[in-house]
Design a protein around this motif. Structure first.
Motif, short mmCIF file in Angstrom:
data_model
loop_
_atom_site.label_atom_id
_atom_site.label_comp_id
_atom_site.label_asym_id
_atom_site.label_seq_id
_atom_site.Cartn_x
_atom_site.Cartn_y
_atom_site.Cartn_z
N ALA A 130 -37.07 -24.37 15.15
CA ALA A 130 -36.82 -23.14 15.89
C ALA A 130 -37.27 -23.21 17.34
CB ALA A 130 -37.52 -21.97 15.19
N TYR A 131 -38.03 -24.24 17.70
CA TYR A 131 -38.64 -24.30 19.03
C TYR A 131 -38.00 -25.36 19.91
CZ TYR A 131 -42.24 -21.05 17.58
OH TYR A 131 -42.89 -19.92 17.15
N ASP A 132 -37.34 -24.91 20.95
CA ASP A 132 -36.80 -25.79 21.98
C ASP A 132 -37.97 -26.30 22.81
OD1 ASP A 132 -35.30 -27.05 23.91
OD2 ASP A 132 -34.55 -25.20 24.83
N LEU A 133 -38.03 -27.60 23.04
CA LEU A 133 -39.11 -28.17 23.86
C LEU A 133 -38.62 -28.61 25.24
CD1 LEU A 133 -40.97 -30.39 21.21
CD2 LEU A 133 -41.45 -28.03 21.89
N GLY A 134 -37.35 -28.32 25.53
CA GLY A 134 -36.79 -28.80 26.78
C GLY A 134 -36.18 -30.18 26.61
N GLU A 135 -35.91 -30.57 25.36
CA GLU A 135 -35.38 -31.90 25.10
C GLU A 135 -33.93 -32.04 25.53
OE1 GLU A 135 -35.09 -29.93 20.86
OE2 GLU A 135 -36.41 -29.82 22.60
N SER A 136 -33.55 -33.25 25.87
CA SER A 136 -32.15 -33.56 26.14
C SER A 136 -31.49 -34.13 24.89
CB SER A 136 -32.04 -34.54 27.30
OG SER A 136 -32.90 -35.64 27.15
N LEU A 137 -32.31 -34.55 23.92
CA LEU A 137 -31.79 -35.10 22.68
C LEU A 137 -32.73 -34.71 21.54
CD1 LEU A 137 -29.27 -36.93 22.14
CD2 LEU A 137 -30.85 -38.85 21.99
N ARG A 138 -32.16 -34.14 20.48
CA ARG A 138 -32.93 -33.80 19.28
C ARG A 138 -32.46 -34.68 18.14
NH1 ARG A 138 -34.11 -27.81 16.84
NH2 ARG A 138 -35.22 -27.73 18.83
N ILE A 139 -33.38 -35.45 17.57
CA ILE A 139 -33.06 -36.37 16.48
C ILE A 139 -33.83 -35.95 15.23
CG2 ILE A 139 -33.13 -38.76 15.71
CD1 ILE A 139 -33.01 -39.64 18.61
N VAL A 140 -33.10 -35.77 14.13
CA VAL A 140 -33.73 -35.44 12.86
C VAL A 140 -33.68 -36.67 11.96
CG1 VAL A 140 -33.57 -34.00 10.77
CG2 VAL A 140 -33.20 -32.98 13.02
N LEU A 141 -34.85 -37.03 11.41
CA LEU A 141 -34.96 -38.20 10.55
C LEU A 141 -35.25 -37.77 9.12
CD1 LEU A 141 -36.70 -38.71 13.43
CD2 LEU A 141 -36.61 -41.04 12.57
N TYR A 154 -32.56 -27.73 4.42
CA TYR A 154 -33.09 -27.48 5.76
C TYR A 154 -31.93 -27.48 6.78
CZ TYR A 154 -37.38 -28.58 3.33
OH TYR A 154 -38.42 -28.58 2.44
N PRO A 155 -31.00 -26.53 6.65
CA PRO A 155 -29.80 -26.56 7.49
C PRO A 155 -30.06 -26.29 8.96
CG PRO A 155 -29.90 -24.53 6.22
CD PRO A 155 -30.99 -25.41 5.69
N THR A 156 -31.13 -25.55 9.29
CA THR A 156 -31.39 -25.29 10.70
C THR A 156 -31.81 -26.58 11.41
OG1 THR A 156 -32.05 -23.02 10.22
CG2 THR A 156 -32.71 -23.91 12.34
N ALA A 157 -32.67 -27.36 10.77
CA ALA A 157 -33.09 -28.63 11.37
C ALA A 157 -31.91 -29.58 11.52
CB ALA A 157 -34.18 -29.28 10.52
N PHE A 158 -31.18 -29.81 10.44
CA PHE A 158 -30.06 -30.74 10.49
C PHE A 158 -28.90 -30.18 11.32
CE2 PHE A 158 -32.44 -32.52 7.01
CZ PHE A 158 -32.23 -33.88 7.13
N GLY A 159 -28.74 -28.86 11.32
CA GLY A 159 -27.65 -28.25 12.07
C GLY A 159 -27.89 -28.19 13.56
N SER A 160 -29.12 -28.49 13.99
CA SER A 160 -29.41 -28.49 15.44
C SER A 160 -29.60 -29.90 15.99
CB SER A 160 -30.69 -27.67 15.71
OG SER A 160 -31.82 -28.24 15.09
N ALA A 161 -29.31 -30.92 15.17
CA ALA A 161 -29.54 -32.31 15.57
C ALA A 161 -28.37 -32.89 16.36
CB ALA A 161 -29.80 -33.17 14.34
N HIS A 162 -28.69 -33.58 17.43
CA HIS A 162 -27.68 -34.33 18.17
C HIS A 162 -27.40 -35.67 17.48
CE1 HIS A 162 -29.53 -31.76 21.38
NE2 HIS A 162 -28.26 -31.55 21.62
N LEU A 163 -28.37 -36.12 16.69
CA LEU A 163 -28.26 -37.39 15.98
C LEU A 163 -29.14 -37.31 14.74
CD1 LEU A 163 -27.21 -40.42 16.22
CD2 LEU A 163 -29.42 -40.92 17.26
N VAL A 164 -28.67 -37.87 13.63
CA VAL A 164 -29.44 -37.93 12.39
C VAL A 164 -29.76 -39.39 12.08
CG1 VAL A 164 -29.40 -37.49 9.89
CG2 VAL A 164 -28.46 -35.79 11.47
#
Length: 255
Positions: A130-141, A154-164
């Motif tokens: 839920a927290y934007d950190l000012g990232e240019s890329l969000r990667i969920v592992l 966990y659809p919010t985490a995976f649904g906000s990922a630029h890359l998995v």
């Protein structure tokens, strides 16, 4: 008049969004690409990040990392073996990082020449999403040992990922991991997102992950997830086909 819990939450997130947007602009002005890594505890992200940092150092890419935990400096000590500048960030009990915490460290610690800054977020797939950190890329592992249904849980985490990134792939067979089901679940919550397979133990996927990060830094088109934060911080609400593909994500549900 008393504010509701939702109103307080929205106010907290709005304040964070403003700080994140400011930090994003500042980092862009300094030529720094910020990569936010999210996962559950035990996903193997510290080991994988250490490999990526070591490869970046070997290639003379100016890289640094901040690693967040509630307690201990264990991960910072492990990551420092890569030869990259690393700093531990303790959250004082918070289950996630916020832009204000990151800002303090960027101002006081980040080496001037840094081109890539990796943030190893607190091990948690709920609050950090839920927290934007000012990232240019969000990667969920996610590790194969966690089960192929995690994107649906966990659809919010995976649904906000630029890359998995799928980790510990060497354990897929003994874990009984259903790779086809996992891929389908990822695409259900985040249509079109790339999934990188990795195994930190033997180095698989390390090159690919660094290449994707460098490409994004150099201006290559980045996947737009249905729940991506806008440049101004707030979550992009899906519409049309996106809405049907990501129905219920913002509320933590899957249709």
């Amino acid at each position: 008049m008393c504010e509701s819990v939702d109103e307080v939450t929205q106010a907290v997130l709005a304040k964070n969004d403003g700080l994140a947007a400011s930090l994003r602009d500042e980092l862009a002005g300094r030529g720094v690409s910020l990569v936010n890594l999210l996962s559950s505890p035990g996903s193997g992200k510290t080991e994988l990040l250490g490999r990526v940092l070591a490869l970046a150092v070997e290639r003379r890419i100016p890289v640094a990392a901040l690693t967040a935990d509630l307690a201990t400096e264990n991960d910072a000590l492990r990551l420092a073996r890569s030869g990259a500048p690393v700093k531990q960030l303790l959250t004082d009990g918070l289950c996630h990082l916020e832009a204000r915490q990151l800002r303090d460290h960027v101002d006081s610690w980040l080496p001037d020449a840094t081109a890539l800054l990796f943030i190893e977020n607190v091990g948690n797939l709920v609050c950090p999403a839920a927290y934007d950190l000012g990232e240019s890329l969000r990667i969920v592992l996610m590790a194969v040992t966690e089960g192929e249904d995690k994107p649906l849980k966990y659809p919010t985490a995976f649904g906000s990922a630029h890359l998995v990134v799928l980790t510990k792939t060497d354990l897929a067979e003994p874990a009984g991991f259903d790779a086809a089901a996992f891929d389908a679940h990822v695409q259900r919550v985040n249509p079109g997102v790339e999934v990188v397979r990795s195994c930190a133990r033997d180095g698989d996927g390390v090159d690919t992950l660094l290449e994707r990060v460098l490409a994004a830094r150099d201006g290559a088109p980045v996947h737009r997830p249905p729940l991506a934060p806008h440049p101004h911080g707030h979550i992009h609400e899906p519409t049309g086909e996106e809405a049907r593909g990501a129905s219920g994500l913002a509320a933590g549900r899957v249709s």
